[in-house]
Motif scaffolding. Structure first.
Motif, short mmCIF file in Angstrom:
data_model
loop_
_atom_site.label_atom_id
_atom_site.label_comp_id
_atom_site.label_asym_id
_atom_site.label_seq_id
_atom_site.Cartn_x
_atom_site.Cartn_y
_atom_site.Cartn_z
N LEU A 241 -16.95 45.48 -12.09
CA LEU A 241 -15.99 44.82 -11.21
C LEU A 241 -14.92 45.80 -10.72
CD1 LEU A 241 -15.33 41.30 -12.81
CD2 LEU A 241 -16.39 41.79 -10.59
N ILE A 242 -14.44 46.66 -11.61
CA ILE A 242 -13.43 47.66 -11.21
C ILE A 242 -14.01 48.61 -10.17
CG2 ILE A 242 -12.07 49.62 -12.02
CD1 ILE A 242 -11.70 48.13 -14.67
N TRP A 243 -15.24 49.05 -10.41
CA TRP A 243 -15.90 49.94 -9.45
C TRP A 243 -16.07 49.25 -8.10
CZ3 TRP A 243 -20.99 49.25 -7.43
CH2 TRP A 243 -21.47 50.34 -6.70
N ALA A 248 -14.20 48.30 -2.50
CA ALA A 248 -13.79 47.27 -1.54
C ALA A 248 -12.41 47.58 -0.97
CB ALA A 248 -13.78 45.90 -2.23
N CYS A 249 -11.50 48.08 -1.80
CA CYS A 249 -10.17 48.47 -1.30
C CYS A 249 -10.29 49.60 -0.29
CB CYS A 249 -9.28 48.92 -2.47
SG CYS A 249 -8.65 47.59 -3.48
N SER A 250 -11.13 50.58 -0.60
CA SER A 250 -11.33 51.70 0.32
C SER A 250 -11.93 51.22 1.64
CB SER A 250 -12.25 52.74 -0.33
OG SER A 250 -12.51 53.81 0.55
N ALA A 251 -12.92 50.32 1.55
CA ALA A 251 -13.54 49.77 2.77
C ALA A 251 -12.54 48.97 3.58
CB ALA A 251 -14.74 48.90 2.39
N TYR A 252 -11.67 48.23 2.89
CA TYR A 252 -10.66 47.43 3.59
C TYR A 252 -9.66 48.33 4.31
CZ TYR A 252 -6.97 43.96 4.30
OH TYR A 252 -6.01 43.14 4.85
N ARG A 253 -9.24 49.43 3.65
CA ARG A 253 -8.32 50.38 4.30
C ARG A 253 -8.98 51.04 5.50
NH1 ARG A 253 -6.99 52.07 -0.93
NH2 ARG A 253 -8.30 53.92 -0.63
#
Length: 269
Positions: A241-243, A248-253
């Motif tokens: 989940l952390i990975w 997902a955070c990187s993709a969102y940015r």
């Protein structure tokens, strides 16, 4: 931006799949007879798994239909869930680390001492405020009665790998020197050892050793074994989940950057 959204949707599908082992581990814990007697320990893992499932679906919907607001909410909620899962794992590891079991020579099963377990766990489960209800629940269960059906001879019983709760609640401690009649019926010796549990034992099926410290220790031993098994599944799932969350955070940015760049180009055009 479409590539980032597609990647986020895929990641949320992986997070959705991660919720399945969490829910399964929670249901396995809740189904155990000892956890049935401790209501506040039965469902936290199941609730966490369902929460991960719902939040991952929220993120999938936000990514698939390009709803940036939903993706932002998803990232916040998933971060909270990951923190809660980490807290649950750390708490479970800390309180189940001490082990009160000891081996009796010549016997296949172990016996348990209350002092060997976490003080926090002892105080929250075996205190007088809780034990009366737990004791009644254990006496109403099939944990001890089924032993008489499984083991007939003394050799069978003493070679059995009893669970901690069976060892602590269904028979007197070995130190008491009782003579075996059946798994839940024992003959008291003329001279008993100086141990409070020896005087608490009663052949009445509704009494047995349910009031003994050995029974309380056996219950804690059962909880320890079950939660440590569940922790293995939870650790692996949390790592995944952390990975997934970091990607997902990187993709969102990246999606946000692409959107700003697109608007900047439109402005100049």
């Amino acid at each position: 931006m479409a590539v980032s959204n597609n990647l986020t949707a895929i990641l949320n599908f992986i997070a959705f799949m991660c919720s399945i082992p969490i829910i399964t581990a929670g249901i396995w814990l809740a189904s155990k007879p000892d956890n049935e007697c401790i209501h506040w320990l039965r469902w936290p893992v199941v609730f966490m798994g369902i929460s991960v499932l719902l939040v991952s679906l929220l993120g999938f919907v936000g990514a698939y239909w390009k709803k940036e607001g939903l993706l932002g909410v998803y990232l916040v909620l998933m971060a909270i869930l990951i923190v809660l899962l980490l807290v649950l794992l750390i708490l479970a590891f800390v309180v189940t680390r001490p082990n009160g079991e000891y081996h009796v020579p010549g016997l296949a099963y172990h016996e348990y001492r209350l002092e060997g377990f976490s003080p926090w766990l002892r105080n929250h489960i075996t205190s007088s405020d809780y034990w009366g209800r737990i004791r009644t629940c254990l006496a109403d269960s099939s944990i001890c009665p089924k032993l008489s059906q499984e083991y007939i001879t003394p050799n069978d019983f003493f070679a059995a790998h009893l669970s901690p709760i069976e060892s602590g609640c269904c028979k007197p401690p070995t130190i008491c020197g009782f003579q075996y009649t059946s798994p839940t019926s024992w003959i008291s010796p003329s001279n008993q050892a100086v141990d409070a549990d020896c005087f608490m034992w009663n052949n009445d099926p509704s009494q047995l050793c349910y009031n003994c410290n050995s029974c309380k220790a056996g219950l804690l031993g059962n909880l320890r074994e079950e939660w440590r098994k569940a922790n293995i599944i939870l650790i692996v799932t949390v790592v995944v989940l952390i990975w997934v969350y970091l990607i997902a955070c990187s993709a969102y940015r990246n999606a946000q950057t692409e959107e700003l760049f697109h608007r900047y180009k439109q402005g100049w055009a």
